[in-house]
Design an enzyme around this catalytic site. Sequence first.
Site, PDB file in Angstrom:
ATOM      1  N   ASP A  74      -9.130  14.923  40.899  1.00  0.00           N
ATOM      2  CA  ASP A  74      -8.293  16.096  41.116  1.00  0.00           C
ATOM      3  C   ASP A  74      -9.098  17.334  40.775  1.00  0.00           C
ATOM      4  OD1 ASP A  74      -6.202  17.741  41.658  1.00  0.00           O
ATOM      5  OD2 ASP A  74      -4.889  17.016  40.072  1.00  0.00           O
ATOM      6  N   ASP A 119      -5.478  11.247  35.078  1.00  0.00           N
ATOM      7  CA  ASP A 119      -4.962  11.229  33.707  1.00  0.00           C
ATOM      8  C   ASP A 119      -3.446  11.193  33.614  1.00  0.00           C
ATOM      9  OD1 ASP A 119      -4.375  13.736  34.634  1.00  0.00           O
ATOM     10  OD2 ASP A 119      -5.419  14.837  33.046  1.00  0.00           O
ATOM     11  N   ASN A 133     -37.680 -24.866  31.798  1.00  0.00           N
ATOM     12  CA  ASN A 133     -36.567 -23.936  32.024  1.00  0.00           C
ATOM     13  C   ASN A 133     -36.147 -23.248  30.729  1.00  0.00           C
ATOM     14  OD1 ASN A 133     -36.524 -24.569  34.723  1.00  0.00           O
ATOM     15  ND2 ASN A 133     -34.826 -26.023  34.570  1.00  0.00           N
TER      16      ASN A 133
END
Length: 901
Positions: free
Chosen positions: A330, A631, A724
């Site tokens: 906004d 908000d 690994n």
Amino acid sequence: MKTSLGILRSLDSGPRGLVEARAEERLARFGENVLPAWRPVPWPRRFVRSLRDPFTSVLLCLGLVSAVVSAWGTACVILALVAVSCLLRSAEEHRADRSTADLRDLVATTATVVRRVSPDAAPLEREVPVADLVPGDVIRLGPGDLVPADVQVLRAGGLTVHQSALTGESAPVAKHPLDTPDPALASAGPFAQPQLCFQGSSVTSGSGTAVIVATGGATRFAAAHDGRARQRGASAFDRSVQGISWTLIRFMLLTPPLVLMANAALRGRGLETLPFAVAVAVGLTPEMLPVIVTTALARGAARLARTSGVIVKRLPALHDLGAVDVLCLDKTGTLTEDRPVVAAAVDGADRPDPEVLRWAALSALWTLQLAELPAPDALDEAVLDAAEEAEGWGACAAYEGVAALPFDPVRRVATAVVRRPGRLGVHTLVTKGAVEAVLERCALDGDERERLLALADRKAESGLRLLAVARADRPARPGVYTAADERGLTFVGLVALRDVPAPSAAEALGVLARRGVTVKVLTGDHPGTAARACADLGLGLRTGTGTGAGSGADTLAGSGSKPGAGSGADTGATIEYGDVVTAELVDTLSDAELARVADRATVFARCTPEHKARIVSALRAAGRTTGFLGDGVNDLPALHAADVGICPRNAVDVAREAADVVLAEKDLTAIDRAVLAGRHSSGNIATYLRITLSSNLGNVIAMLTAGLMLPFLPMLPAQVLVQNLCFDAAQLAFAFDRPAASALHRPAVLRSRDFLRFITGFGLLNAAADLATFGVLALALHNAAGDGEAAFHAGWFTENLLTQALVMVLLRTGRSAAERRAGGPLRAAAAGLAVVGVLLPLTPVGPLLGMSALPPLYYLLLGSVLGLYAVALTAARRRYERRHPAEDESGRGLGKAHGER
């Protein structure tokens, strides 16, 4: 439909409120007034939820398969990795939830409730936590209050509420008690009932007394948002990881049967090769991915919380922040401050006139004082500040207030009645508010009214908010003034106000644009107002021509309203101003058309909550990774529609619960820091995936080829497991690495096609180095005495770890030479891996794993192979970077394409 008296009787309550003992009894019966979704998630459920990650699930399956074939070492290691990953993720999400709960406690919502200590005691007003409210409680409502539960109004004075979170209406709705049943309202929906207010609404103006009829999960807000609001599609992180995961999972599922069939056909081996086949599949798997991802994101989230006060509630949201290429927000409070300033005060001929400002200030001053408003509206405050700075403000003190008619959204004006000095027997009405509403009350002919409306339209299109001012003299009288007296006024002029850009907004917008983040402004304001503010901040709107203009009434609801909350009728809808699109146009577009328009436009004006959510969803459907900053309760739909929802810590409770990221302040600079943290973590994850997958693929290709060429298994399952384990331990350094600077200039998106192309090319190069080791081993072991099979295993074990160490150091793409030299933890981990590869076969552990010592000639020949591999790897990396510059420069390209128009 029940009247006020009827609802009080049905709730066994009264105007004097509940007795404390009765309230405690009802609290035990109905439970706390909290939404069910707000309750903390138990640890076991949080842990099990972590298993939904694709790689974690596959690792779990591989671990179980390893246990079935009695490969207990492999099974234990894999299951331990799964447990560590789930524990890390659960712990970090628990920490984020606790931090959010702490924020909620800091701004704990309370309500003013009327209760009695005993049935005969006088009622007392006191503040109690919203969670302690029960049906039957009588509460007070005032401007700015959130409606804490579903209530029925008992008394009201100019009460208006925003219920946009539930209905999408952007304009306030008037509320008042219903003293007699109204048959006309019987068929209307609940939100059309003037006597009902619902949780999730907020009081815009006026005051009232209400009785609570429903709390917690029984409220309409809970029914509307508890389930639906939390249904979110796959986020950018989910899409990225799943795309890569399922590509590798297909390879992994095919590998064991291929190994079994090939060995059975060519070597006559049976199920005894199953542990080796499972080990090969595990070798292709980036076992550390869940741990690396969780650790990298957790470190980034912890650093953000420590240095910037930003709380990441959902760990994958940090990656989504790094991948954001569109940020929707906004205007008010983010790009501009919450306070407008007066730009000009002009008369009907558009000439500057200080008298207009003086009359507007008189109306604001005495309306505020005589109507006993708790605080001036932002527009009134701007008018009063401007008048105080102007010469002649002291003359206003000579006027005496008589009466006031405060603003309400139906009249859209406010009127103060004053006694002018030296004018005995005369009262002056001073009215200000929305232009259309004021002009309707003025004694003007049609042509003059149209001329003034056109003047207001031109100013509104230039981005100014407008207040019209009019006055009239009336004979003094002792009676009450009403709205009927607001007639036959004389037009005085217009007060034009503009938004003040936030101090850091322009710089922050520039930084976001350079990082490839496009900002889209979704606002309820007039298109001209939004366009003016954005242009002032350098958003670079293209010029365009509107197809009409809204009236001045559209720019402003009037004194006492929230900025941009006007509800006046348009004289002609403003459809488009270059990159500015209005909600009227959005309503006419299909989802596909909206996605194309949303990609081009910068500002969307006149947006309701539903418009915002639809625009965000359209951008996501078009493949953009979206963030939304909001908000208020009206931002809930858009917060849930975005890939990552962002809100400041002073947002309303429901917005903080819906958001993925909570900022310390509503500031674009904080968002930039959060985006950088996301890209930092995502860059490390991407580097880990590139290096690990290319190395693993090369090893698997070489191992499958060797398995078909050799009369024995190229590596024993235990050796594959230890290899690994060593590589996995070294890979933890990726979580602590510093990504390339170029990774911070672009949205961090993990694209499965790009990864597949990368790992295929470099994996084949790695396989070539592994296969070249065959020749080295054949030459070095040709005349060597001893167990050739054990020596072969030792030689390949050493070569595999050394090539993986080289890959870790040399394949960190996108970096300058200085950045590659500053590897830090990664270089140390690679050195440790190389040392283990060389020394482990020479230690007593080597024979236990089926490996024997190698002749010195092997190490000399292996050094030559590794040197050639390093040269080839460096050349291939440079060639790759030249052929794919977009991966390093796409941030700049995106910034030019979307953020610097």
